[in-house]
Design a protein around this motif. Structure first.
Motif, short mmCIF file in Angstrom:
data_model
loop_
_atom_site.label_atom_id
_atom_site.label_comp_id
_atom_site.label_asym_id
_atom_site.label_seq_id
_atom_site.Cartn_x
_atom_site.Cartn_y
_atom_site.Cartn_z
N TYR A 97 0.81 -1.21 0.00
CA TYR A 97 0.00 0.00 0.00
C TYR A 97 0.85 1.27 0.00
CZ TYR A 97 -3.26 -3.62 1.40
OH TYR A 97 -3.99 -4.78 1.45
N LEU A 98 2.06 1.17 0.53
CA LEU A 98 2.95 2.34 0.57
C LEU A 98 4.29 1.93 -0.05
CD1 LEU A 98 2.20 3.51 4.25
CD2 LEU A 98 1.16 4.35 2.14
N PRO A 99 4.33 1.73 -1.35
CA PRO A 99 5.55 1.21 -2.00
C PRO A 99 6.74 2.16 -1.94
CG PRO A 99 3.93 1.89 -3.65
CD PRO A 99 3.23 1.94 -2.32
N ASP A 100 6.50 3.45 -1.79
CA ASP A 100 7.60 4.42 -1.78
C ASP A 100 8.07 4.77 -0.38
OD1 ASP A 100 7.52 4.59 -4.58
OD2 ASP A 100 5.91 6.08 -4.50
N LEU A 101 7.53 4.09 0.62
CA LEU A 101 7.91 4.39 2.01
C LEU A 101 9.36 3.98 2.25
CD1 LEU A 101 6.47 5.42 4.64
CD2 LEU A 101 6.29 3.01 5.29
N PRO A 102 10.22 4.91 2.72
CA PRO A 102 11.64 4.57 2.90
C PRO A 102 11.89 3.82 4.20
CG PRO A 102 11.27 6.88 3.46
CD PRO A 102 9.96 6.35 2.97
N MET A 103 11.20 2.70 4.36
CA MET A 103 11.37 1.88 5.56
C MET A 103 12.74 1.23 5.55
SD MET A 103 9.48 0.92 8.25
CE MET A 103 7.75 0.83 7.79
N GLN A 104 13.41 1.24 6.69
CA GLN A 104 14.75 0.65 6.82
C GLN A 104 14.64 -0.59 7.69
OE1 GLN A 104 17.46 3.88 8.09
NE2 GLN A 104 15.92 5.30 7.30
N LEU A 106 9.19 -0.02 15.31
CA LEU A 106 9.49 1.40 15.14
C LEU A 106 9.60 2.11 16.47
CD1 LEU A 106 6.95 2.11 12.25
CD2 LEU A 106 9.43 1.92 12.01
N GLU A 107 10.36 3.19 16.51
CA GLU A 107 10.41 4.01 17.72
C GLU A 107 9.08 4.74 17.89
OE1 GLU A 107 12.60 7.94 17.32
OE2 GLU A 107 13.53 6.81 15.68
N ASP A 108 8.92 5.38 19.04
CA ASP A 108 7.63 6.01 19.36
C ASP A 108 7.46 7.33 18.63
OD1 ASP A 108 5.25 6.78 20.43
OD2 ASP A 108 5.96 7.00 22.48
N LEU A 109 8.31 8.29 18.92
CA LEU A 109 8.18 9.62 18.32
C LEU A 109 9.44 10.42 18.60
CD1 LEU A 109 7.60 11.52 21.04
CD2 LEU A 109 5.30 10.70 20.73
N ARG A 110 9.51 11.59 17.99
CA ARG A 110 10.53 12.58 18.29
C ARG A 110 9.84 13.79 18.89
NH1 ARG A 110 15.26 11.46 15.10
NH2 ARG A 110 15.37 9.18 15.06
N LEU A 111 10.61 14.63 19.56
CA LEU A 111 10.03 15.79 20.23
C LEU A 111 9.29 16.69 19.25
CD1 LEU A 111 9.90 17.08 23.08
CD2 LEU A 111 11.91 18.43 22.45
N TRP A 112 9.85 16.87 18.06
CA TRP A 112 9.23 17.77 17.10
C TRP A 112 7.94 17.21 16.52
CZ3 TRP A 112 8.88 15.97 12.02
CH2 TRP A 112 9.71 14.93 11.68
N HIS A 113 7.73 15.92 16.65
CA HIS A 113 6.46 15.34 16.19
C HIS A 113 5.28 15.87 16.99
CE1 HIS A 113 8.58 11.60 14.34
NE2 HIS A 113 8.29 12.48 13.41
N MET A 114 5.52 16.19 18.26
CA MET A 114 4.44 16.61 19.15
C MET A 114 4.45 18.11 19.45
SD MET A 114 2.71 13.86 19.72
CE MET A 114 1.74 14.15 21.18
N PHE A 115 5.63 18.71 19.46
CA PHE A 115 5.75 20.11 19.86
C PHE A 115 6.46 20.90 18.77
CE2 PHE A 115 5.92 17.54 23.79
CZ PHE A 115 4.74 17.98 24.37
N SER A 116 5.68 21.41 17.85
CA SER A 116 6.25 22.18 16.75
C SER A 116 5.23 23.18 16.23
CB SER A 116 6.70 21.25 15.62
OG SER A 116 7.12 22.01 14.49
N VAL A 131 13.59 7.88 11.33
CA VAL A 131 12.50 7.49 12.23
C VAL A 131 11.81 6.23 11.74
CG1 VAL A 131 12.11 9.89 12.92
CG2 VAL A 131 10.71 8.90 11.09
N LEU A 132 12.09 5.83 10.50
CA LEU A 132 11.50 4.60 9.95
C LEU A 132 12.47 3.42 10.05
CD1 LEU A 132 9.64 5.95 6.78
CD2 LEU A 132 8.75 5.53 9.08
N GLN A 133 13.49 3.54 10.88
CA GLN A 133 14.40 2.44 11.12
C GLN A 133 13.70 1.37 11.97
OE1 GLN A 133 17.78 1.82 10.22
NE2 GLN A 133 17.30 -0.17 11.12
N VAL A 134 13.65 0.14 11.48
CA VAL A 134 13.03 -0.97 12.21
C VAL A 134 14.07 -1.53 13.17
CG1 VAL A 134 11.95 -3.23 12.02
CG2 VAL A 134 11.48 -1.45 10.30
#
Length: 604
Positions: free
Chosen positions: A106-113, A134-144, A163-166
């Motif tokens: 469904y997401l063929p171009d997703l740069p998943m690592q 996957l990791e949870d989040l980064r600070l800028w994901h919530m506070f920006s 952030v897409l590093q498995v």
């Protein structure tokens, strides 16, 4: 005739008691709010007949003196994930997606690592189960301040694809991920060809009858019935757009949440027509495929809900926490009862469990006595004693602190196992067989010890975060390093002031001056950061830029001070102490550099 009046009396008495129950519930919850210093709450209960009852207490806007109404709209934080997961289950029921399909379909171009991509691709279902690695989040994901209600979901990873590093083999381990649920929303958009908010509002919320709920961004300015969130100091917090909006952005009411809970405990039909496959609803909160599940631990997270064993009862639950709000949803499908509550205050000190306990008691659920432990620990179990670290940090940029502040110590004494978390109270485990343990006061096995495919000794509690055994030398070594580093920095700061008072401006000729100035420079960003809105904590600002600069300069200043002290020959006892302090500081700083904490960049 006497019997008739007696029967009528008891029926009237039962009716009065039943009518008073919501009143008594409100009194009990108001007492909790008062004692925990919380601003307000709205709640709903569903009884075994499917009747929805709502209530509220406290304030919609405390500074303005505006009281909450049961019909006010509220936010629910991460309970949004439960509702979004139902959207994916609806698509699966319609045959438009497969939960076991690779995400790349469904997401063929997703740069998943994904290092395991060839044999273990990330699948759609992994996103809903938090097992994608996957990791949870980064600070800028919530506070920006850069996030808007219309920001494309791809911005979550476009800024930093790492952030897409498995980090664990997909499907093998639970790792809570707001990023994962954002990818799930992208799957909805890929399949439906439109925004996920539009699809879910029209094809999920509306058919369910959640008429006052929406995934669209709603502010208090646009809708005055939306209760403000509050902070510990009583300050109101308005709704804010975030990059990870699929994981927390749901505006709803207590009644609508009752409608949702009633459906989740049903056969999945609406108006006699299949809406969500009952086989999928039956899987909620029942993990499959993880290492812990394969070892026999039945509790855990699955398709948007977690099996939760608390207060003497077992149910399906999801908590929700966001700036200004703290919420809980609890289902008891066997009894066909449920409750939801959201507090419009995000407090660091309040015990929100008290509200949950009141509502559990109100539902009058059966509370069986936990079975007595009767199994003997297997021989050689003492080897499992030691220290355990979480295998996936919640915040990757703070991985060092995240891991070593969440360390567990396992003690094995005769037939007793004790878990001692660094940040929580210790508790006892009772052995129930097959390396499964039950925490004291629980109904179900809660913890399992096992070796993974790589031979590592693992511990999983509540079917969720896996911990891996590590050497106590590493644990104590990290804390000793950081502690000695603080001692060294404190000495250099104190020594610098003493020499400044003694020598005045001539202190600039002393070898220690560079280390002293490097430490003082750390104070420069403080006023800027202290006056910066928390909504921009994850952005590159003057304060965060200066913080990165001065932390980058610190090791250079320490090295220069050490070089000058060495050149001076450590002529006095004082310079020897200064030299030792520089070495102590440098070893701790080196550790922070290795873990990418220096330079300290809030915006990554």
């Amino acid at each position: 005739m006497t019997r008739y009046y007696a029967l009528l009396f008891f029926l009237l008495l039962a009716g009065v008691t039943q009518a008073q129950s919501p009143v008594l519930l409100r009194q009990q919850l108001q007492q909790v709010l008062d004692e925990e210093k919380l601003v307000g709450a709205v709640w709903t209960t569903v009884d075994s007949a499917g009747q929805i009852t709502v209530g509220c207490a406290g304030y919609r806007n405390k500074p303005a003196g505006q009281r909450l109404s049961p019909t006010d709209r509220v936010h629910v934080g991460s309970i949004t994930k439960t509702v979004l997961a139902m959207g994916l289950l609806r698509l699966a029921t319609e045959g438009k997606i497969r939960l076991d399909a690779p995400l790349s379909r469904y997401l063929p171009d997703l740069p998943m690592q994904n290092p395991w991509a060839k044999t273990h691709p990330v699948r759609v279902g992994h996103l809903l189960d938090h097992t994608a690695g996957l990791e949870d989040l980064r600070l800028w994901h919530m506070f920006s301040a850069e996030a808007t209600p219309n920001t494309p979901l791809t911005e979550v990873f476009r800024r930093d694809p790492s952030v897409l590093q498995v980090r664990t083999r997909p499907g093998s381990a639970f790792a809570y991920s707001n990023i994962g649920y954002t990818l799930a929303a992208m799957v909805i958009e890929a399949v439906t060809g439109g925004r996920y908010e539009t699809y879910l509002d029209a094809q999920l919320l509306k058919p369910l009858g959640m008429t006052r709920s929406t995934f669209q961004f709603v502010s208090q300015q646009a809708d005055p019935t939306l209760a403000y969130g509050h902070l510990d100091n009583g300050e109101v917090v308005a709704a804010l757009p975030i990059f990870l909006r699929p994981s927390t952005q749901l505006t709803t009411t207590a009644h609508d949440m009752g409608v949702l809970m009633r459906f989740l405990m049903s056969d999945g039909t609406l108006g006699g027509q299949p809406f969500i496959d009952p086989a999928l609803l039956a899987q909620l909160g029942k993990p499959v495929g993880t290492d812990a599940a394969r070892q026999g631990l039945a509790s855990g997270y699955r398709l948007g809900l977690v099996t939760r064993d608390r207060y003497g009862v077992v149910g399906l639950a999801h908590s929700g926490n966001m700036v200004g709000y703290n919420a809980m949803l609890y289902l008891f499908p066997r009894q066909k009862k449920a409750f939801f509550i959201t507090h419009n205050m995000d407090s660091e000190t309040a015990n929100y469990d008290r509200s949950n306990q009141v509502l559990v008691s109100y539902l009058n659920l059966p509370r069986p006595t936990p079975p007595s432990p009767n199994a003997q620990l297997p021989n050689g179990f003492a080897e499992w004693a030691g220290y355990y670290l979480p295998i996936v940090p919640k915040f990757e940029p703070l991985a060092l602190l995240d891991r070593y502040t969440n360390v567990l110590q396992v003690r094995v004494q005769a037939q007793e196992i004790r878990i001692e978390p660094m940040q929580k109270e210790a508790f006892r485990l009772d052995y129930v067989g097959h390396r499964l343990f039950r925490a004291e006061g629980r109904q179900l096995p809660s913890t399992v010890f096992f070796r993974n495919d790589d031979g590592q000794m693992m511990l999983v509690a509540d079917g969720r975060t896996p911990f891996v055994k590590t050497s106590g030398v590493w644990v104590w070594g990290v804390w000793l390093s950081l502690s000695l580093g603080l001692v060294g920095l404190f000495w250099l700061l104190l020594s610098g002031f003493v020499q400044w008072f003694r020598l005045g401006m001539s202190v600039r000729y002393r070898p220690i001056v560079w280390a002293w100035l490097g430490i003082l420079l750390l104070l420069v960003p403080v006023p800027l950061l202290a006056t910066q809105s928390f909504t921009t904590w994850g952005d590159f600002t003057a304060g965060s830029g200066l913080l990165a600069l001065v932390t980058a300069l610190l090791p250079l200043c320490l090295l220069l001070a050490g070089w000058r002290l060495w050149r001076s020959g450590f002529a006095s006892f004082g310079t020897k102490l200064d030299g030792l302090a520089v070495l102590l500081s440098l070893q701790a700083v080196g550790l922070l550099v290795y873990w990418h904490l220096i330079p300290f960049r809030l915006w990554i």
